[in-house]
Write a protein that holds these residues in place. Structure first.
Motif, PDB file in Angstrom:
ATOM      1  N   ALA A  86     -16.381   3.331  12.584  1.00  0.00           N
ATOM      2  CA  ALA A  86     -16.196   2.469  11.452  1.00  0.00           C
ATOM      3  C   ALA A  86     -15.654   3.028  10.218  1.00  0.00           C
ATOM      4  O   ALA A  86     -16.468   4.240   9.952  1.00  0.00           O
ATOM      5  N   ASP A  87     -14.782   2.735   9.306  1.00  0.00           N
ATOM      6  CA  ASP A  87     -14.631   3.237   8.087  1.00  0.00           C
ATOM      7  C   ASP A  87     -15.097   2.521   7.210  1.00  0.00           C
ATOM      8  O   ASP A  87     -15.166   1.168   7.240  1.00  0.00           O
ATOM      9  N   GLY A  88     -15.338   3.022   5.636  1.00  0.00           N
ATOM     10  CA  GLY A  88     -15.858   2.621   4.635  1.00  0.00           C
ATOM     11  C   GLY A  88     -14.750   1.730   3.706  1.00  0.00           C
ATOM     12  O   GLY A  88     -13.598   2.592   3.455  1.00  0.00           O
ATOM     13  N   ILE A  89     -15.081   0.644   3.018  1.00  0.00           N
ATOM     14  CA  ILE A  89     -14.175   0.381   1.757  1.00  0.00           C
ATOM     15  C   ILE A  89     -15.360  -0.025   0.833  1.00  0.00           C
ATOM     16  O   ILE A  89     -16.404  -0.380   0.825  1.00  0.00           O
ATOM     17  N   GLY A  90     -14.799   0.741  -0.512  1.00  0.00           N
ATOM     18  CA  GLY A  90     -15.811   0.836  -1.411  1.00  0.00           C
ATOM     19  C   GLY A  90     -15.623  -0.200  -2.887  1.00  0.00           C
ATOM     20  O   GLY A  90     -14.454  -0.409  -2.892  1.00  0.00           O
ATOM     21  N   ALA A  91     -16.815  -0.781  -3.210  1.00  0.00           N
ATOM     22  CA  ALA A  91     -16.655  -1.583  -4.536  1.00  0.00           C
ATOM     23  C   ALA A  91     -16.677  -0.680  -5.659  1.00  0.00           C
ATOM     24  O   ALA A  91     -17.319   0.226  -5.511  1.00  0.00           O
ATOM     25  N   LYS A  92     -16.092  -1.007  -6.532  1.00  0.00           N
ATOM     26  CA  LYS A  92     -16.221  -0.362  -7.942  1.00  0.00           C
ATOM     27  C   LYS A  92     -17.618  -0.477  -8.569  1.00  0.00           C
ATOM     28  O   LYS A  92     -18.427  -1.531  -8.244  1.00  0.00           O
ATOM     29  N   THR A  93     -17.827   0.730  -8.979  1.00  0.00           N
ATOM     30  CA  THR A  93     -19.138   0.851  -9.672  1.00  0.00           C
ATOM     31  C   THR A  93     -18.874   1.064 -11.221  1.00  0.00           C
ATOM     32  O   THR A  93     -17.862   1.923 -11.538  1.00  0.00           O
ATOM     33  N   ALA A  94     -19.799   0.683 -12.128  1.00  0.00           N
ATOM     34  CA  ALA A  94     -19.684   1.180 -13.541  1.00  0.00           C
ATOM     35  C   ALA A  94     -19.507   2.673 -13.742  1.00  0.00           C
ATOM     36  O   ALA A  94     -20.192   3.391 -13.126  1.00  0.00           O
ATOM     37  N   LEU A  95     -18.763   3.163 -14.380  1.00  0.00           N
ATOM     38  CA  LEU A  95     -18.386   4.585 -14.544  1.00  0.00           C
ATOM     39  C   LEU A  95     -19.553   5.317 -15.194  1.00  0.00           C
ATOM     40  O   LEU A  95     -19.982   6.354 -14.711  1.00  0.00           O
ATOM     41  N   TYR A  96     -20.452   4.758 -16.001  1.00  0.00           N
ATOM     42  CA  TYR A  96     -21.770   5.409 -16.707  1.00  0.00           C
ATOM     43  C   TYR A  96     -22.588   5.517 -15.500  1.00  0.00           C
ATOM     44  O   TYR A  96     -23.365   6.424 -15.663  1.00  0.00           O
ATOM     45  N   TYR A  97     -22.566   4.858 -14.253  1.00  0.00           N
ATOM     46  CA  TYR A  97     -23.732   5.014 -13.511  1.00  0.00           C
ATOM     47  C   TYR A  97     -23.280   5.929 -12.201  1.00  0.00           C
ATOM     48  O   TYR A  97     -23.903   6.549 -11.458  1.00  0.00           O
ATOM     49  N   LEU A  98     -22.012   6.306 -12.409  1.00  0.00           N
ATOM     50  CA  LEU A  98     -21.403   7.125 -11.051  1.00  0.00           C
ATOM     51  C   LEU A  98     -21.973   8.468 -11.121  1.00  0.00           C
ATOM     52  O   LEU A  98     -22.475   8.990  -9.998  1.00  0.00           O
ATOM     53  N   PRO A  99     -22.203   9.418 -12.364  1.00  0.00           N
ATOM     54  CA  PRO A  99     -22.856  10.734 -12.144  1.00  0.00           C
ATOM     55  C   PRO A  99     -24.231  10.425 -11.443  1.00  0.00           C
ATOM     56  O   PRO A  99     -24.578  11.279 -10.685  1.00  0.00           O
ATOM     57  N   ASN A 100     -24.939   9.763 -11.897  1.00  0.00           N
ATOM     58  CA  ASN A 100     -26.330   9.568 -11.286  1.00  0.00           C
ATOM     59  C   ASN A 100     -26.117   9.092  -9.883  1.00  0.00           C
ATOM     60  O   ASN A 100     -27.135   9.665  -9.120  1.00  0.00           O
ATOM     61  N   ALA A 101     -25.331   8.287  -9.419  1.00  0.00           N
ATOM     62  CA  ALA A 101     -25.001   7.802  -8.014  1.00  0.00           C
ATOM     63  C   ALA A 101     -24.809   8.890  -7.181  1.00  0.00           C
ATOM     64  O   ALA A 101     -25.166   9.011  -5.952  1.00  0.00           O
ATOM     65  N   PHE A 102     -23.727   9.543  -7.627  1.00  0.00           N
ATOM     66  CA  PHE A 102     -23.264  10.779  -6.872  1.00  0.00           C
ATOM     67  C   PHE A 102     -24.363  11.715  -6.541  1.00  0.00           C
ATOM     68  O   PHE A 102     -24.410  12.198  -5.471  1.00  0.00           O
ATOM     69  N   LEU A 103     -25.210  12.130  -7.497  1.00  0.00           N
ATOM     70  CA  LEU A 103     -26.195  13.006  -7.481  1.00  0.00           C
ATOM     71  C   LEU A 103     -27.157  12.556  -6.289  1.00  0.00           C
ATOM     72  O   LEU A 103     -27.673  13.493  -5.764  1.00  0.00           O
TER      73      LEU A 103
END
Length: 398
Positions: free
Chosen positions: A344-361
């Motif tokens: 299975a492959d994933g499809i991603g929902a958008k995330t608020a830009l300000y939250y992305l650095p913390n989320a990727f970490l």
């Protein structure tokens, strides 16, 4: 003259594809425009090389083919990010060599774009990064609240600040053995930065997944509830992403698809995440018969394991499956899907830009934890070596 003609062809094709995508209800710009740009570039460079009786482009294309085949075999390996980064550097070297030979205007333009990218990355140095991390952490804490997960950018900023202060003001004033001891921290940070770069590269590439509209199941991964009974905005975006695919597939192909809502009930929740997700989907007009509940899981790994059991209860020979989550989360979710032998492959929902650095970490830390043994062994050996060097330096000084 030849360069101007090819530039005209490129822009005409670019505008044509752009206009076609605008007319579609599910406009997708990045993949079709990117495909056209890469195809045009390969054809153009190949023509120039043939005219100059050279075939260096073959090496670049062979590397790209190797990366593509490796990626198709398993999209969820960090080595794919490393291979792409090696290819990117090699492509930049190739363009420089190509320009020295041909003085081609289009190649010069590409070189300028690459140089802007590289110098922009270089200018985004340690001090700028620290300032950005502090700024981002303040926004995250203000909007998302205080929790360990939301403190990651702040913790990283503090660690980098300590390293910066040490390198600027203390490194030349301390005994050599103290420097050896302290170097454990910057070495570890450099080591993990190398893996983070590869992780970030393959995570961004993984965002380009465009599953065909002939799926049998779409799994929606749970993500906590408000007051233990209502979906959060973040979880709602995951469900909406799945519902968007559900509607597009039905409208364009008529092929039925089941939505598996996956998430158990936490100790502080009144209902299971799956139940709350079902209520949300029903309110969006989705028929109850198209919704399947998986309400036993407690993690992304068990999301995949228990959802697979539901899929296997149907009489599909080779079911076609995708899953929906937030864009920063789908790469790690894909790893767990593979570990559970779920193609299975994933499809991603958008995330608020300000939250992305913390989320990727946070995602990166979770992936490092999957292979923590080998990382700790390597860093442990390096630490022992530096300790021995510090002891040796201390003895010599005495």
């Amino acid at each position: 003259m030849q360069s101007l003609f090819f530039l005209l062809v490129f822009f005409v094709g670019f505008l044509f594809i752009y206009q076609r995508q605008r007319k579609k209800s599910d406009s997708q710009y990045l993949v079709p425009l990117g495909t056209w740009s890469v195809t045009f570039l390969i054809v153009y460079l190949s023509i120039i090389e043939i005219q100059n009786h050279s075939f260096y482009i073959g090496v670049i294309l062979a590397m790209l083919l190797l990366i593509y085949l490796n990626y198709k075999r398993d999209k969820t390996r960090l080595i794919n990010g490393f291979l792409f980064n090696v290819w990117f550097v090699s492509f930049g070297i190739y363009l420089g060599f190509h320009f020295l030979q041909t003085r081609d205007v289009i190649v010069l333009g590409l070189l300028i774009i690459l140089m802007i990218f590289v110098f922009g990355f270089a200018l985004f140095g340690l001090i700028s990064l620290i300032i950005l991390l502090y700024w981002n952490s303040l926004i995250v804490l203000k909007r998302e609240g205080r929790s360990l997960g939301n403190l990651l950018t702040l913790i990283l900023a503090l660690v980098l600040t300590v390293i910066l202060i040490f390198n600027l003001f203390l490194v030349n004033k301390l005994p050599e053995y103290i420097v050896y001891l302290f170097s454990i921290l910057p070495f570890s940070l450099t080591y993990f930065s190398f893996f983070f770069l590869n992780f970030l590269t393959i995570s961004l590439i993984y965002q380009l997944n465009r599953p065909k509209l002939k799926q049998d199941f779409v799994i929606v991964l749970g993500a906590g509830l408000i007051n233990g009974e209502r979906v959060t905005p973040l979880l709602a975006r995951r469900i909406d992403r799945a519902l968007d695919f559900y509607h597009r597939q039905l409208q364009q192909t008529g092929h039925p698809i089941k939505i598996i809502l996956s998430g158990g009930q936490g100790p502080d929740e009144k209902v299971s995440e799956a139940f709350a997700m079902k209520q949300y989907a029903l309110a969006q007009g989705i028929p109850d018969t198209d919704l399947l509940l998986e309400d036993q899981s407690t993690s992304t790994e068990t999301n995949m394991a228990f959802s697979k059991k539901i899929i296997e209860s149907y009489s599909f020979t080779t079911p076609k499956v995708i899953f929906a989550s937030n864009n920063y989360h789908i790469f790690r979710a894909g790893i767990f899907a593979r570990q559970n032998q779920l193609r299975a492959d994933g499809i991603g929902a958008k995330t608020a830009l300000y939250y992305l650095p913390n989320a990727f970490l946070r995602e990166f830390i979770a992936i490092i934890a999957l292979h923590r043994k080998k990382h700790f062994i390597f860093l442990g050996l390096v630490t022992i070596f530096l300790l021995l060097m510090a002891i040796l330096s201390f003895i010599i000084l005495k």
